[in-house]
Design an enzyme around this catalytic site. Structure first.
Site, mmCIF file in Angstrom:
data_model
loop_
_atom_site.group_PDB
_atom_site.id
_atom_site.type_symbol
_atom_site.label_atom_id
_atom_site.label_comp_id
_atom_site.label_asym_id
_atom_site.label_seq_id
_atom_site.Cartn_x
_atom_site.Cartn_y
_atom_site.Cartn_z
ATOM 1 N N TYR A 18 12.228 2.557 7.644
ATOM 2 C CA TYR A 18 10.858 2.416 7.619
ATOM 3 C C TYR A 18 10.484 3.288 8.645
ATOM 4 C CZ TYR A 18 5.998 1.033 8.845
ATOM 5 O OH TYR A 18 4.900 1.096 9.183
ATOM 6 N N LYS A 56 8.268 6.839 7.582
ATOM 7 C CA LYS A 56 7.010 7.190 8.185
ATOM 8 C C LYS A 56 7.073 8.486 9.070
ATOM 9 C CE LYS A 56 4.141 3.869 6.898
ATOM 10 N NZ LYS A 56 3.127 4.265 6.303
#
Length: 102
Positions: A80, A84
């Site tokens: 994650y 991002k």
């Protein structure tokens, strides 16, 4: 009230999603990594590519949702965090490249 119930449900849903993404990096498999990058990075990139001519013609705006996780790395969320961070880098570069178009 009903609004607070909806907000609580949303927070719980967000928490469950976070738990799904939480995996030690050494245990992560490539299909999972690809799915997370597809969602958080490649999906927005595809959307921009499709709509870029319309956005340029209308001098519209592109808004991508980054995350503090792009700079503040959280254990067990490496995929994650990385997806991002890639989106933030892409968005910064896109801003510079599209500046001449207004």
């Amino acid at each position: 009230g009903r609004v607070s119930d909806t907000r609580s449900l949303r927070r719980f849903s967000d928490f469950c999603l976070l738990l799904e993404l939480a995996i030690p990096i050494l245990d992560a498999d490539m299909p999972t990594a690809q799915a997370i990058f597809d969602l958080n990075c490649f999906g927005p990139m595809r959307t921009v590519n499709v709509f870029a001519p319309l956005l340029i013609a209308s001098q519209g705006h592109i808004i991508n949702m980054g995350s503090i996780s792009s700079t503040l790395c959280t254990p067990y969320l490496a995929l994650y965090n990385a997806s991002k961070a890639a989106l933030v880098s892409y968005s910064d570069t896109l801003r510079i490249e599209l500046a001449p178009f207004g």
